[in-house]
Design a protein around this motif. Structure first.
Motif, PDB file in Angstrom:
ATOM      1  N   VAL A  61      28.055   2.316 -68.481  1.00 38.50           N
ATOM      2  CA  VAL A  61      27.892   0.968 -67.797  1.00 38.50           C
ATOM      3  C   VAL A  61      27.081  -0.022 -68.332  1.00 38.50           C
ATOM      4  N   ASP A  62      26.080   0.382 -68.914  1.00 37.80           N
ATOM      5  CA  ASP A  62      25.184  -0.474 -69.655  1.00 37.80           C
ATOM      6  C   ASP A  62      25.920  -1.436 -70.491  1.00 37.80           C
TER       7      ASP A  62
ATOM      8  N   ILE B 196      30.006  -8.301 -69.416  1.00 37.75           N
ATOM      9  CA  ILE B 196      30.222  -9.125 -68.333  1.00 37.75           C
ATOM     10  C   ILE B 196      29.201 -10.495 -68.372  1.00 37.75           C
ATOM     11  N   MET B 197      28.017 -10.118 -68.819  1.00 39.69           N
ATOM     12  CA  MET B 197      27.122 -11.265 -68.949  1.00 39.69           C
ATOM     13  C   MET B 197      27.272 -12.240 -69.865  1.00 39.69           C
TER      14      MET B 197
ATOM     15  N   GLN C 149      39.379  -0.467 -69.379  1.00 35.30           N
ATOM     16  CA  GLN C 149      39.172   1.121 -69.162  1.00 35.30           C
ATOM     17  C   GLN C 149      37.651   0.900 -69.231  1.00 35.30           C
ATOM     18  N   PHE C 150      37.157   1.679 -68.468  1.00 37.35           N
ATOM     19  CA  PHE C 150      35.631   2.332 -68.719  1.00 37.35           C
ATOM     20  C   PHE C 150      35.777   3.671 -68.343  1.00 37.35           C
ATOM     21  N   SER C 151      35.442   4.449 -69.421  1.00 36.51           N
ATOM     22  CA  SER C 151      35.621   5.801 -69.654  1.00 36.51           C
ATOM     23  C   SER C 151      34.510   6.369 -70.265  1.00 36.51           C
TER      24      SER C 151
ATOM     25  N   ASP D 150      27.303   1.273 -59.057  1.00 33.05           N
ATOM     26  CA  ASP D 150      26.833   0.320 -59.721  1.00 33.05           C
ATOM     27  C   ASP D 150      27.196  -1.015 -59.380  1.00 33.05           C
ATOM     28  N   ALA D 151      26.459  -2.257 -59.273  1.00 33.54           N
ATOM     29  CA  ALA D 151      27.005  -3.390 -59.258  1.00 33.54           C
ATOM     30  C   ALA D 151      28.103  -4.026 -60.197  1.00 33.54           C
ATOM     31  N   ALA D 152      27.987  -3.404 -61.222  1.00 29.98           N
ATOM     32  CA  ALA D 152      28.815  -3.984 -62.421  1.00 29.98           C
ATOM     33  C   ALA D 152      30.308  -3.433 -62.175  1.00 29.98           C
ATOM     34  N   ILE D 153      30.317  -2.257 -61.667  1.00 31.56           N
ATOM     35  CA  ILE D 153      31.552  -1.497 -61.403  1.00 31.56           C
ATOM     36  C   ILE D 153      32.260  -2.303 -60.142  1.00 31.56           C
TER      37      ILE D 153
END
Length: 309
Positions: free
Chosen positions: A67-68, A74-75, A88-90, A122-125
């Motif tokens: 996530v980091d 995203i930022m 994908q986030f895996s 998590d807020a990013a997800i």
């Protein structure tokens, strides 16, 4: 770009570095990663920062090891919400698995999120999920219900797979919710959720799940009911219902929660599959239900079931 055959000794790795950011007109990017590729874990942050600089990109397939790194991307990317993701986030064993849920569609799904082996909310997800048309939630910890991600972040989902989330107890908690939920969802596949007890708890705003056409359950041992009070009235477009290896299921439509059920409660149902449900006693209390669209019924290893549609 493929990292599937690259290891830490490969000189080709140097070719990949510092080149993506120079492809200023690049529109489509797919990065393939091998399961357990430690090199990718080491360079993913650098690669994500390079990808974030591409302003012409419209289609991206990218595997975030954590996530980091997603947060950094995203930022730094001003364009990511406009991408047509195969997003994908895996983590770990799920790295290279293709999207299974996307095969359902006859046309291309724009934005897909695979979130595997995560922990908590998590807020990013949430931010990425709010843009997604398809979701695969795999092996996540600390999540008791899908609605923990925020019901407003589920509005664009058309397809959803939830698998091996060992603490999940229900899909949607409708208590205190007045807005329509999952109004675009067409397919839901739920597999190997050992603590799942229901699909929906609480009130069901009209229009929720109104587009749902396929509903599949597999290996949910504590699930005792499929259609709770008010839920079945929302499913006028349901075409495919499949329940397999759910040993706790006793009734498909709960009598106590569906008084006054109309005879054509599932008018669009074409396929009904019930397999290995040792405690299933009934689909409905009597033969009053009509099945105007039913084309195929497969029922096996349901020893207590006496009435068949």
């Amino acid at each position: 770009m493929s990292f599937s055959n690259i290891d830490g000794r490969s000189r080709r790795m140097e070719i990949y570095r510092n080149i993506i950011s120079k492809l200023s007109l690049l529109e489509e990017l797919v990065i393939d990663v091998r399961v357990g590729n430690q090199l990718w874990n080491e360079v993913a942050r650098e690669m994500s920062e390079e990808v974030a600089t591409l302003t012409k990109l419209t289609s991206l397939s990218f595997c975030f090891p954590g996530v980091d790194i997603l947060k950094i991307f995203i930022m730094k990317s001003s364009m990511w919400k406009h991408f047509c993701f195969a997003f994908q986030f895996s983590i770990g064993q799920y790295h290279s698995h293709p999207y299974r849920i996307v095969d359902y569609f006859e046309y291309e799904v724009c934005k897909c999120l695979k979130y595997a082996n995560g922990e908590g909310i998590d807020a990013a997800i949430k931010e990425v999920l709010a843009t997604a048309n398809a979701l695969e939630l795999l092996g996540n910890k600390g999540v008791l219900k899908l609605s923990d991600y925020g019901v407003d972040n589920l509005n664009k989902l058309r397809s959803c797979l939830i698998e091996s989330c060992n603490e999940m107890e229900t899909i949607i908690d409708g208590n205190g919710i007045t807005n329509v939920v999952l109004q675009s969802l067409e397919k839901m596949y739920i597999s190997n959720l050992p603590m799942l007890k229901s699909i929906w708890e609480g009130s069901i705003p009209t229009g929720s799940l109104a587009q749902l056409a396929t509903l599949i359950f597999y290996k949910c041992p504590k699930l005792k009911k499929i259609f709770s009070k008010g839920l079945i009235q929302q499913l006028c477009k349901l075409q495919h219902l499949e329940v397999e290896d759910c040993e706790g299921i006793e009734e498909i439509i709960i009598e106590a929660e569906n008084n006054g059920l109309e005879s054509r409660a599932l008018p669009s149902l074409k396929k009904l599959i019930l397999l290995n449900l040792p405690r299933l006693r009934s689909i409905w209390i009597d033969d009053s239900l009509e099945w105007p669209s039913l084309e195929r019924t497969v029922i096996a290893m349901c020893p207590l079931l006496e009435r068949y549609p």
